[in-house]
Design an enzyme around this catalytic site. Structure first.
Site, PDB file in Angstrom:
ATOM      1  N   GLY A   1      -2.529 -15.486  -9.787  1.00 32.28           N
ATOM      2  CA  GLY A   1      -3.089 -16.143 -10.966  1.00 32.28           C
ATOM      3  C   GLY A   1      -3.128 -17.653 -10.923  1.00 32.28           C
TER       4      GLY A   1
ATOM      5  N   CYS B   1       0.849  -1.188   0.000  1.00 31.15           N
ATOM      6  CA  CYS B   1       0.000   0.000   0.000  1.00 31.15           C
ATOM      7  C   CYS B   1       0.891   1.246   0.000  1.00 31.15           C
ATOM      8  CB  CYS B   1      -0.887  -0.013   1.227  1.00 31.15           C
ATOM      9  SG  CYS B   1       0.010  -0.525   2.675  1.00 31.15           S
TER      10      CYS B   1
ATOM     11  N   SER C   1      -7.961 -14.903  -7.128  1.00 26.59           N
ATOM     12  CA  SER C   1      -8.885 -14.790  -8.265  1.00 26.59           C
ATOM     13  C   SER C   1      -9.591 -16.103  -8.587  1.00 26.59           C
ATOM     14  CB  SER C   1      -8.135 -14.309  -9.506  1.00 26.59           C
ATOM     15  OG  SER C   1      -7.555 -13.056  -9.243  1.00 26.59           O
TER      16      SER C   1
ATOM     17  N   ASN D   1       1.754  -9.579  -4.558  1.00 30.63           N
ATOM     18  CA  ASN D   1       0.516  -8.817  -4.500  1.00 30.63           C
ATOM     19  C   ASN D   1       0.116  -8.497  -5.948  1.00 30.63           C
ATOM     20  OD1 ASN D   1      -1.603  -7.089  -3.598  1.00 30.63           O
ATOM     21  ND2 ASN D   1      -0.399  -6.629  -1.774  1.00 30.63           N
ATOM     22  N   THR D   2      -0.963  -7.729  -6.136  1.00 32.78           N
ATOM     23  CA  THR D   2      -1.419  -7.438  -7.501  1.00 32.78           C
ATOM     24  C   THR D   2      -0.337  -6.694  -8.300  1.00 32.78           C
ATOM     25  OG1 THR D   2      -2.442  -5.426  -6.681  1.00 32.78           O
ATOM     26  CG2 THR D   2      -3.877  -7.340  -6.954  1.00 32.78           C
TER      27      THR D   2
END
Lengths: 285, 304
Positions: B244, B128, B266, B191-192
């Site tokens: 993923g 973050c 996801s 993380n993303t």
């Protein structure tokens, strides 16, 4: 030398562009234009879209006001002239009420499971407030199935009533209640449910509206051992079952619901008691 | 075929761990992950203050994955005790509490509070933006990560600490090494990715109200595989490979890259809660076909 097969290339391209030649596009997203806006009463408007989005009664969509926000709604008309019917309630609906014919918006969906109408011979429909809107296409489907339909609508006062004419046409019997008695009988729509059950051999009850009302419907149906299907509402963010925001106990309203029937409802300890806000904080209903 | 895995002192019946930020907001939802075959679960990141997050749309499913800008919505660490007590009461598998800070000192404060509630591990979400340092993520800076990990280790006692790293760092293995040297017990990666953006061409508006969002799902799997591979070369502590993973073969692949456990995010969109059971079964089928009796022999075999 091996000659490359043209057909392979073509298949690959197809794989890349399944949605109208737009790669990695957003799933279930529809760009829509408003074709007509009808004022049902001072607080409630119906917005018609230029695209047919196939949905079952009870499923919901996420309506996107570009740059503003995105909120869940259920269709009030299905098929070619699909629409949503909205009560002005907060900043989002105020913004929506400013839009005009021709305004371009976005719709994601439909999402969730719809109502199961098969097998309902004598159906009761109980709706409170905005909950009236999504139950109209349900009544239309029941009518198509040749079910008998007994409807009880409840509103705050006469300024909040809509679809009276439509339900009159669709139903075998229509009762109307208002909190102040300004339209129909003074009281709540559950009062008619007991009556319907006693005299009409009701075999399925469909309901949408404030959760306190739904809990009452559920309690009556449990006592009388009648199937019911309730449309529950929680704070929906993703609508695709991933963020967890719309949880009621271990169920996700967006994906497991929004329609729940007796078996699942029995397990829900939070029904009629708690819901979560945007932070995820649990609070009393 | 045993899927049993040990990580940072925790014994898991399956290497699959629910990733933070995915359905993990309440005890009943975590229980549902357990019932469907998760080996452990992670609570959605808890921060210093209650946050409503960004305005919708916050999560959009794309053809090859998901883009999200939920905006760290959470109830704040002071309001999480009752949920954690409930989790301890009903969950049999280990649970990890993910925390994030807006400032560096937040991590220590929150970790001290959370450690007292005795979770099985604490994940440090360092992806973050750091409000003290021009909004760039803590996870981009090895020194900051090292400081956060050692601060937290000072207050967390014997509870394992797992920093979750961002693939935006161009030296993710060095950051993992800095975390290990500072006392981290495991690394979670990644993380993303991104951030990315999606524009609706009819209105010419970015579709996420926050405009930019992190990417996850199958489209980032190759990035996750590469990051885990790089980290495995540099550190000895175990890795939770995340990014993923939606099938048993994906899970095998990230373990061959060096992961001991596998984060599941996801996949819950693609297959619902049943994702855990499905991936477990697919892993076992692959192991049977290739004569693996357990996962130990699989780990990191893509190296060398």
């Amino acid at each position: 030398m091996v000659k490359e097969k043209k057909s392979n290339e073509k298949d690959f391209g197809k794989e890349l562009n399944p949605q109208a030649g737009y790669s990695n596009s957003i799933k279930d997203f529809h760009s829509v234009k408003l074709t007509k806006i009808i004022e049902e009463n001072p607080n409630i408007k119906t917005f018609y879209f230029d695209k047919q989005i196939d949905a079952k009664p009870g499923q919901f969509i996420m309506l996107w006001l570009p740059g503003v926000n995105e909120k869940p709604f259920a269709f009030s008309n299905l098929g070619k002239n699909c629409s949503i019917t909205v009560q002005k309630r907060g900043p989002f609906t105020e913004e929506l009420f400013k839009s005009r014919k021709g305004t371009i918006l976005g719709i994601r969906g439909p999402f969730g499971k719809g109502f199961e109408t098969k097998g309902a011979k004598n159906a009761a429909i109980i709706a409170g407030g905005c909950g009236i809107a999504p139950l109209k296409p349900l009544a239309e489907e029941l009518k198509k199935n040749k079910s008998k339909i007994y409807v009880s609508l409840g509103v705050r006062n006469k300024e909040y009533l809509f679809f009276k004419k439509e339900f009159k046409k669709l139903s075998n019997e229509l009762k109307i209640f208002s909190e102040d008695g300004s339209v129909g009988k003074k009281g709540y729509p559950t009062e008619a449910l007991e009556e319907f059950i006693k005299s009409k051999r009701i075999d399925c009850v469909f309901a949408c509206g404030p959760e306190i009302l739904l809990k009452k419907v559920f309690d009556i149906c449990e006592k009388r051992k009648i199937n019911c299907q309730l449309s529950l509402e929680r704070y929906v963010k993703c609508a695709i079952g991933i963020c967890g925001q719309c949880a009621i106990d271990d169920q996700l309203v967006c994906r497991d619901g929004p329609i729940f029937s007796n078996e699942k409802l029995r397990r829900l300890k939070e029904l009629g008691k708690f819901s979560r806000n945007a932070e995820g904080k649990k609070s009393c209903l | 075929m045993s899927l049993q895995t040990n990580i940072a002192g925790l014994k898991l019946k399956s290497p699959l761990i629910l990733a933070s930020g995915v359905v993990g907001i309440s005890a009943p939802l975590l229980k549902r992950c357990e019932e469907n075959g998760a080996g452990a679960v992670t609570l959605k990141s808890i921060g210093p203050n209650p946050r409503a997050g960004h305005k919708n749309p916050t999560v959009l499913a794309l053809q090859y994955g998901i883009i999200n800008a939920v905006g760290l919505s959470n109830v704040g660490y002071k309001n999480i005790d009752s949920e954690i007590e409930e989790i301890k009461k009903i969950l049999k598998i280990p649970f990890i509490v993910s925390i994030f800070g807006e400032k560096i000192k937040d991590y220590k404060t929150i970790a001290a509070h959370i450690a007292a509630l005795k979770p099985n591990a604490i994940e440090l979400n360092v992806s973050c933006p750091n409000v003290e340092k021009f909004g760039s993520a803590f996870g981009l800076d090895a020194e900051l990560c090292s400081k956060i990990v050692s601060d937290v280790k000072n207050v967390s006692g014997s509870i394992p600490i797992i920093p979750k790293l961002t693939p935006q760092a161009n030296n993710i293995a060095d950051i993992a090494k800095a975390c290990e040297d500072a006392g981290a017990d495991a690394i979670c990666a990644i993380n993303t990715a991104g951030p990315g953006m999606v524009i609706d061409i009819e209105t010419a508006k970015p579709m996420l109200t926050f405009k930019k969002g992190g990417l996850s799902g199958p489209m980032i799997k190759p990035i996750a595989i590469r990051c885990v591979y790089d980290i495995y070369e540099k550190v000895r502590i175990p890795i939770i490979g995340t990014g993923g993973i939606v099938s048993g073969k994906d899970a095998i692949e990230i373990m061959q890259a060096g992961a001991s456990c596998v984060g599941i995010g996801s996949a819950v969109y693609y297959n619902g809660f049943e994702a855990f059971g499905k991936i477990n079964k697919e892993m076992q089928a692959w192991m049977k076909e290739h004569n693996y009796k357990n996962l130990d022999k699989l780990r990191g075999i893509a190296h060398g």
